[in-house]
Structures are given as structure tokens and as C-alpha cells.
Scaffold this active site. Structure first.
Site: not given
Ligand code: CTP
Length: 407
Positions: A210-213
């Protein structure tokens, strides 16, 4: 005083709109005088409500004279008939009270009892604004649908520079006009597709890449577009904040889900705002069950995902459609800005919004953002402000491109 121009008056159900203007204790209280004047000039029935703190800065009589009425002793009848409550300036103290539902002044009582749109224009010292307590309170209020205007960045009362200056009265009055537009907002009749959040690509039944958005920027864009009268669909990829009311929300947790929905809906939209952080790669061979632990390294092959924005850009070009396609680039420094320019051309976008993630005071987990908008005709910076105000500035540009002006 002579006859004022009241051509901007908004009528709802055959009567003049009533705006409650709350003023709290801040040096910016003097700017609330101008806000009251602008609202009266636009034809609204304005009811000022000052807190004891506000009266240390500007006498209640000043607001009463500008509003051409006395501050109400019995507020309830006004509340029932009010179309909107604005608090400008909003101190850190009253902001905290509003977030937590305290009701110890006439204004906080009114805010707790009122059910219509709430517009908030914070004004405080930058350190107070940036404190996690204030930011958490702002997130609570925004999550409940409050409309935040500002604060702007600039010189503050104490001689410091930072975020905390109350938005200009004209900006607040414009937001109020938009909200009271009653379906006739500047984006009325326009279809807007917004993607928000960050996709998660399964590795196995429980793990993902995933990512931090957080989705805050996309949610702010969706809320702002809806407030301007657009028919908004939000493709939500694992949002850390609630989706705004008045928006059709579709959950799209993975890049494949998001691509499917965006490609089905994008070609019909007048505006596509690709604020989501869509994974560029996904595990090629996710396992359906949970992978048990062993002593061996786990090598994962990542395969590229479809580039949704590039595909929408290509289709729009092939079909000769005049839609506005907005890409978002989170990247580092000057080189990142250069890459945003390249992406604009490569993906056939109309605008690219560049966000410098090398800075830790804006972006991912922050309520604040500062962006550079890149288009074929040039670029400019939208200075540091809360994400809703950044969204408003981006939509001003989109409205201009659609030919509808800024409303
Ligand atoms: N985007 C997309 N589909 C993808 C990846 C990204 O539509 N599979 C969109 C994003 O929503 C964003 C824009 O493309 O609006 C820019 O994304 P970014 O990942 O920064 O661009 P890339 O071209 O992937 O460049 P790089 O990863 O090399 O920085």
C-alpha cells in the site's frame, strides 16, 4: 447610506436568506465587519452573534450597525429560519468547543442546535493551528461536513509568519454564496469523477502493498465540487477520513477496482480529478490464503498496473472530448516538478497538481497542502493552506477551463 446594490440577493422559498455570523475573540474580528458588510450587500439577512472574547476587539454595536439589526436576545427563532452559520474569525478555543459539542456561549449553543451548513474561518497563531489538538479538531469538524475556509499563510499578529491568518472576507463571502446557491452553483449540471485514497494490492489473504495516501485531498475536492453544485462520484480507495455527504461513493480498494470503475465512468464525466495514489505495481501472484511464516526469504514479483489517467487521456483524445483531466503528482523537489511537466504531456492531462513530498509540513498526513498547478499554458503555486482551500483553488481553475468562470 443610500440604496445598496442587492442584485446578488438569494431567495429561498420566496424569502431572503438568513445568515448567522458568529464572531470570536481574535484580532481578525475587525475583518468580520467587512464580511458582514459584504453579506448585507449581497442581500442576505445577517444576524451577528458575538462571543464575549470578540467584544474585546470590536464592539457588538459595530456589527449590529453593519447588519442593520440588533444581536438577538432570543436566538431560537433565528436559528429555525437560518440558512447558514458562519464563524469568522474562529479562535482555537471556539474551534475546540465546536468539535466537541460544548455550549457555553450563545454562539456555541447556536452551533450545537443549528442543522444547516456551517462555514468556519479559523484565525490563530500558527503554532496553535498546527498543534495536533487543533488539527484533530479540524478533522472532526471537516468529517462532519463543516466547510473550512482558510486559514491563509502570511504574517500573523505576533509578527511571525505561518498558517493561521483568517481567509479574506471576500473569499468567505464567495464560499457562502456558493453554498447558498441552492443547486445553481457554478458547477451545476457538471459530472465530476474524483478518485481518492491509496490502493492496496494483495500479497495474500491478509497482507497488501500500500501507500501513505489518506484520501484527504481527494475528499476535499469531492466535497468542494459537490458544494459548487456538481454531480460528484467518488472512487474511494481505503480512505482514512469519511467520504463527504452529498457525493456518490464507490469503494475501489485495489488498482484493478479503481481502473474498472474509472474507465467505465470517466468518459461520461466533464471533469476527472485523479487524486488517488494508484499503485503502479501489484504482486503478480497473490495467494488466496494467508502465507504461513517460514525461515526462507519471500520473493515477490510485482507486475505493472494499468495507468488509468493515461488511458482516460488517450480515450478523450481519440473521441475528441473536451473533458478536464487532472493528474496529481506526489514527488520530490525541483526534479519532481520537472517530472510533473513530463507526466502532463505523456498522459494527455489538462492540469497536473504537483505536491512536494520531500516537505514534512504538508501533504500525506497533514491537513495542509501547498501545490504547484502545471498546465500547458504555464504554472503557478497555490500557497500553503488547508486542503479544502487548495481544493477550492483547483476547482476555480477547472471551472475556468470548463468555460463557466469562477462563479
Ligand atoms: N495514476 C493512474 N493510474 C496508475 C498510476 C497513477 O491513473 N496506475 C495517476 C494518479 O492518480 C495521478 C497520476 O497518475 O493522478 C500521477 O501518478 P504518478 O504515480 O505520480 O505517476 P507515474 O506516471 O506513475 O510516475 P512515477 O511513478 O514514475 O512517479
Amino acid at each position: 447610506m443610500g440604496a445598496e446594490d442587492t442584485s446578488g440577493a438569494r431567495e429561498s422559498a420566496g424569502r431572503t436568506t438568513r445568515v448567522l455570523v458568529g464572531v470570536t475573540g481574535s484580532i481578525a474580528a475587525y475583518k468580520a465587519c467587512e464580511l458582514v458588510r459584504l453579506l448585507v450587500k449581497a442581500g442576505h439577512d445577517v444576524v451577528p452573534i458575538t462571543t464575549p472574547g470578540a467584544e474585546r476587539f470590536v464592539a457588538r454595536e459595530t456589527f449590529e450597525a453593519l447588519a442593520r439589526r440588533e444581536s438577538p436576545r432570543a436566538l431560537y427563532p433565528h436559528l429555525l429560519e437560518a440558512d447558514l452559520l458562519v464563524v469568522a474569525p474562529l479562535s482555537a478555543n471556539t474551534l475546540a468547543k465546536l468539535a466537541h459539542g460544548l455550549a457555553d456561549t450563545v454562539l456555541t449553543e447556536a452551533a450545537l442546535a443549528f442543522r444547516g451548513p456551517l462555514v468556519l474561518a479559523p484565525a490563530m497563531n500558527a503554532r496553535m493551528w498546527e498543534h495536533p489538538a487543533t488539527q484533530a479538531n479540524v478533522a472532526l469538524l471537516a468529517g462532519r461536513g463543516a466547510h473550512l475556509v482558510g486559514p491563509a499563510t502570511g504574517e500573523l499578529a505576533e509578527g511571525e509568519t505561518g498558517a493561521g491568518r483568517m481567509a479574506e472576507p471576500e473569499e468567505i463571502a464567495a464560499r457562502i454564496q456558493d453554498l447558498l446557491g441552492g443547486g445553481g452553483g457554478p458547477l451545476a449540471g457538471r459530472r465530476v469523477l474524483v478518485t481518492a485514497g491509496g490502493t492496496r494490492e494483495p500479497l495474500d489473504a491478509v497482507r497488501f502493498v500500500g501507500n501513505r495516501s489518506s484520501g484527504r485531498m481527494g475528499v476535499a475536492l469531492a466535497a468542494e465540487a459537490a458544494a459548487r453544485g456538481a454531480d460528484v462520484t467518488l472512487l474511494a480507495a481505503n480512505l482514512a477520513v469519511p467520504a463527504p455527504p452529498g457525493v456518490h461513493t464507490v469503494e475501489t480498494p485495489t488498482a484493478a477496482d479503481l481502473a474498472r470503475e474509472a474507465l467505465a465512468r470517466g468518459p461520461e464525466a466533464d471533469v476527472v480529478l485523479m487524486a488517488a495514489a494508484v499503485a503502479d505495481y501489484r504482486p503478480a501472484d497473490p495467494s488466496a490464503a494467508k502465507r504461513p511464516k517460514d525461515a526462507e526469504p519471500w520473493a515477490v514479483t510485482l507486475e505493472p498496473t494499468q495507468d488509468v489517467l493515461a488511458e482516460l487521456g488517450l480515450r478523450a483524445r481519440e473521441n475528441g472530448r473536451e473533458s478536464v483531466l487532472v493528474g496529481f503528482a506526489a514527488d520530490h523537489g525541483e526534479r519532481g516538478l520537472e517530472r510533473a511537466r513530463e507526466k502532463l504531456a505523456a498522459k494527455n492531462g489538462t492540469l497536473f497538481v504537483f505536491n512536494d513530498v520531500s516537505r514534512d509540513d504538508i501533504g500525506f498526513d497533514s491537513e495542509l497542502n501547498e501545490v504547484t498547478v502545471v498546465s500547458e499554458s504555464g504554472e503557478h503555486v497555490i500557497g500553503k493552506r488547508d486542503k479544502r482551500a487548495v481544493a477550492a483553488a483547483i476547482l476555480d481553475e477547472v471551472a475556468t477551463l470548463l468555460g463557466g468562470g469562477q462563479g
